[in-house]
Structure formats: structure tokens, C-alpha cells
Write a protein that holds these residues in place. Structure first.
Motif, PDB file in Angstrom:
ATOM      1  N   ALA A 176      15.965 -16.775 -10.393  1.00 13.89           N
ATOM      2  CA  ALA A 176      15.392 -18.071 -10.980  1.00 13.89           C
ATOM      3  C   ALA A 176      14.343 -18.801 -11.315  1.00 13.89           C
ATOM      4  O   ALA A 176      13.834 -19.962 -11.292  1.00 13.89           O
ATOM      5  N   GLY A 177      13.577 -17.828 -11.352  1.00 15.35           N
ATOM      6  CA  GLY A 177      11.892 -18.271 -12.098  1.00 15.35           C
ATOM      7  C   GLY A 177      11.386 -18.982 -11.276  1.00 15.35           C
ATOM      8  O   GLY A 177      10.465 -19.908 -11.057  1.00 15.35           O
ATOM      9  N   ILE A 178      11.399 -18.797  -9.925  1.00 11.03           N
ATOM     10  CA  ILE A 178      10.583 -19.119  -9.000  1.00 11.03           C
ATOM     11  C   ILE A 178       9.441 -18.702  -7.903  1.00 11.03           C
ATOM     12  O   ILE A 178      10.154 -17.216  -7.898  1.00 11.03           O
ATOM     13  N   ARG A 179       8.480 -18.777  -8.315  1.00 10.03           N
ATOM     14  CA  ARG A 179       6.997 -18.462  -7.377  1.00 10.03           C
ATOM     15  C   ARG A 179       7.188 -18.029  -5.640  1.00 10.03           C
ATOM     16  O   ARG A 179       6.819 -17.563  -5.251  1.00 10.03           O
ATOM     17  N   PHE A 180       7.213 -19.744  -5.269  1.00  8.15           N
ATOM     18  CA  PHE A 180       7.299 -19.999  -3.993  1.00  8.15           C
ATOM     19  C   PHE A 180       8.990 -19.844  -3.461  1.00  8.15           C
ATOM     20  O   PHE A 180       9.012 -21.006  -3.865  1.00  8.15           O
ATOM     21  N   SER A 181       9.177 -20.027  -1.356  1.00  2.77           N
ATOM     22  CA  SER A 181       9.985 -20.163  -1.614  1.00  2.77           C
ATOM     23  C   SER A 181      10.019 -20.587   0.191  1.00  2.77           C
ATOM     24  O   SER A 181       9.545 -19.679   1.027  1.00  2.77           O
ATOM     25  N   CYS A 182      10.643 -21.273   0.825  1.00  2.79           N
ATOM     26  CA  CYS A 182      10.149 -21.323   1.895  1.00  2.79           C
ATOM     27  C   CYS A 182      11.543 -20.091   2.914  1.00  2.79           C
ATOM     28  O   CYS A 182      12.588 -20.772   2.121  1.00  2.79           O
ATOM     29  N   CYS A 183      11.548 -19.662   3.913  1.00  4.87           N
ATOM     30  CA  CYS A 183      11.851 -19.655   4.745  1.00  4.87           C
ATOM     31  C   CYS A 183      12.438 -20.000   5.930  1.00  4.87           C
ATOM     32  O   CYS A 183      11.143 -20.014   6.553  1.00  4.87           O
ATOM     33  N   MET A 184      13.726 -19.829   6.599  1.00  8.82           N
ATOM     34  CA  MET A 184      13.672 -20.473   7.746  1.00  8.82           C
ATOM     35  C   MET A 184      14.671 -19.334   8.677  1.00  8.82           C
ATOM     36  O   MET A 184      15.703 -18.967   9.015  1.00  8.82           O
ATOM     37  N   PRO A 185      13.372 -19.788  10.037  1.00  9.58           N
ATOM     38  CA  PRO A 185      14.003 -19.101  10.786  1.00  9.58           C
ATOM     39  C   PRO A 185      15.072 -20.168  11.992  1.00  9.58           C
ATOM     40  O   PRO A 185      15.021 -20.769  11.727  1.00  9.58           O
ATOM     41  N   ILE A 186      15.902 -18.895  13.012  1.00  8.25           N
ATOM     42  CA  ILE A 186      16.069 -19.382  13.537  1.00  8.25           C
ATOM     43  C   ILE A 186      16.801 -18.804  15.187  1.00  8.25           C
ATOM     44  O   ILE A 186      17.551 -17.923  15.252  1.00  8.25           O
ATOM     45  N   PRO A 187      15.710 -19.081  15.863  1.00  3.17           N
ATOM     46  CA  PRO A 187      15.675 -17.941  17.328  1.00  3.17           C
ATOM     47  C   PRO A 187      16.988 -18.464  17.964  1.00  3.17           C
ATOM     48  O   PRO A 187      17.690 -19.448  17.873  1.00  3.17           O
ATOM     49  N   PRO A 188      17.300 -17.182  18.257  1.00  3.05           N
ATOM     50  CA  PRO A 188      16.817 -15.816  18.842  1.00  3.05           C
ATOM     51  C   PRO A 188      16.910 -15.135  18.024  1.00  3.05           C
ATOM     52  O   PRO A 188      16.801 -14.027  17.894  1.00  3.05           O
ATOM     53  N   TYR A 189      17.569 -15.274  16.938  1.00  2.00           N
ATOM     54  CA  TYR A 189      18.749 -14.835  15.256  1.00  2.00           C
ATOM     55  C   TYR A 189      17.653 -14.320  14.396  1.00  2.00           C
ATOM     56  O   TYR A 189      17.338 -13.064  14.673  1.00  2.00           O
TER      57      TYR A 189
END
Length: 248
Positions: free
Chosen positions: A29-42
Motif C-alpha cells: 500500500a506504500g505505507i511507511r508507518f502504521s500504528c499497531c494496537m494491543p488488547i491486553p491480555p491477548y
């Protein structure tokens, strides 16, 4: 029937969410940065921190483990270690955004000046007996509004702009100055409505990968911008960079 198919597809898509596939999707997709989300405890911040050490394009957020209640200390440590925001998911964590624990966590996070992304929109992630692991109604807009109105100094991103409740998000949340919205799962016509309601500085591209595909999400946002390159810059990166305090 469609809802059942969507849930089955989402479960399968979750299984392909590796760091390598994350990078492959970004490159396509030509994307340099992407936020990644946690969902504790998984999935935890520590999982994402380790992934970001191997791929600098991953921007990790932190999350709340409601079993360990040392919110202030934990969040301060995670921000010091690179967390660029906080993710709250009432449905999967089975914790309404109006609960005392959520309020305590948000109060501890506000001084860091970073965004808080809240899932918004009623949705089911499980089937059969596993549905006891979720509370779909906690995705209702009313929960998000209560939290947003209670913390005017916090900066909230309303995830997916409310999914199927997007019109309710627009009607109820447009007047709050501390609200941003993301475009994941929304079509071009709706993205244009979001831009009109919240302003071009408050709308941000998102795909919710692996549940959503990046390329269609890019095309939807571009179509919504109708060739306005300055607006594209706003939607695709400037708004997010400002919110995350990133110099890119």
C-alpha cells in the motif's frame, strides 16, 4: 447470515496477523508507518515494542491490563519505552468505557499528551460459546460520549468512526473539540461526511489491518479527497503525525 460470515472471516484474518504480513501489507500500500494496537491480555505493549524493534515502521500503542491496577506506573513506563498512544476496547476487554477502572486509566494517561484510541461501534468477534468473552453493547456510542465528555483535556480517536453507528457518531460527537475519527471500514461518501462534520484536521486514514485491507482503505480515502492533495496529506499523515508528536 452476513454477520455470521463477517465474524468467521474476521477470525480467519486474525490468524494471519504476523509481523511479516504486517510489513508486506504496508509495502503493497506504500505505507511507511502504521500504528499497531494491543488488547491486553491477548496482545500487550511489550509484544508490540519487541516487534517495533525489528521493524521501525511499527508504531506501538499501549493498553490496559485491568487485573494489574498500577495504571499510572505502567503507562508512564510504556510511554518512556515508546508507546505513542493508548488503546481501549470495551467489547473484547469486557469493560465499559464508563467504568471506574477506565476513568482511572485515562486520568493517569492524560498528562502524557498522547491520543487515546477507543473502539466504537457494536460488533461481535466470536461465535458460539466463545461469545461469552465479549460484550458487543459496550461499543455503543453512548459509552464513548460519556468518556469523551468527562475528559475534555484528553485527545480521543473514535475508532472506525463508530462502524455502522457512524451517523450517530457524527450527530453526537462532532461538537467535542477533543475528538478525532478514523476512516477504517467507511466508504468515500461517509468519509466526506466526516470531513464536513469534524473538519479536515480531525479525520485520519486507517485500515484496521488485518480485519480490513489497506489498499481498499487507501482508495476510499483518496476518492473521498477528490484529488485535493493538501487534503490527502492531512488525512493520510499530517493529522496523525501532529497527534502522535512525530516529526516525519
Amino acid at each position: 447470515l452476513l454477520g455470521r460470515w463477517i465474524t468467521m472471516a474476521e477470525i480467519e484474518r486474525n490468524a494471519i496477523a504476523t509481523r511479516e504480513n504486517f510489513r508486506k501489507s504496508m509495502d503493497e500500500a506504500g505505507i511507511r508507518f502504521s500504528c499497531c494496537m494491543p488488547i491486553p491480555p491477548y496482545v500487550t505493549f511489550e509484544d508490540l515494542r519487541r516487534a517495533s524493534q525489528k521493524d521501525a515502521g511499527i508504531i506501538p500503542f499501549t493498553g490496559i491490563d485491568y487485573v494489574h491496577r498500577d495504571f499510572e506506573q505502567t503507562l508512564a513506563r510504556d510511554v518512556a519505552n515508546g508507546a505513542k498512544g493508548l488503546k481501549l476496547h470495551g467489547i473484547i476487554q469486557r469493560m465499559p468505557l464508563t467504568s471506574g477502572d477506565v476513568f482511572s486509566a485515562v486520568e493517569a494517561f492524560v498528562p502524557h499528551g498522547l491520543p487515546i484510541l477507543i473502539h466504537c461501534g457494536v460488533f461481535s468477534y466470536y461465535r458460539g460459546s466463545r461469545r461469552e468473552n465479549e460484550e458487543p453493547e459496550y461499543g455503543k456510542v453512548q459509552y464513548a460520549e460519556k468518556l469523551i465528555s468527562s475528559f475534555p483535556k484528553a485527545r480521543f480517536i473514535v475508532g472506525h468512526s463508530g462502524l455502522f453507528e457512524v451517523n450517530e457518531v457524527i450527530e453526537r460527537l462532532y461538537r467535542y473539540e477533543n475528538v478525532w475519527v478514523d476512516t477504517s471500514f467507511q466508504p468515500p461518501s461517509t468519509i466526506r461526511k466526516l470531513i464536513r462534520a469534524f473538519g479536515p484536521e480531525k479525520v485520519m486514514y486507517a485500515s484496521d489491518w488485518p480485519y480490513g485491507n489497506r489498499l481498499p482503505a487507501v482508495r476510499a480515502a483518496k476518492k473521498a479527497c477528490r484529488g485535493d492533495r493538501s487534503l490527502e496529506d492531512r488525512i493520510f499523515w499530517k493529522n496523525a503525525a501532529e497527534l502522535l508528536k512525530m516529526n516525519v
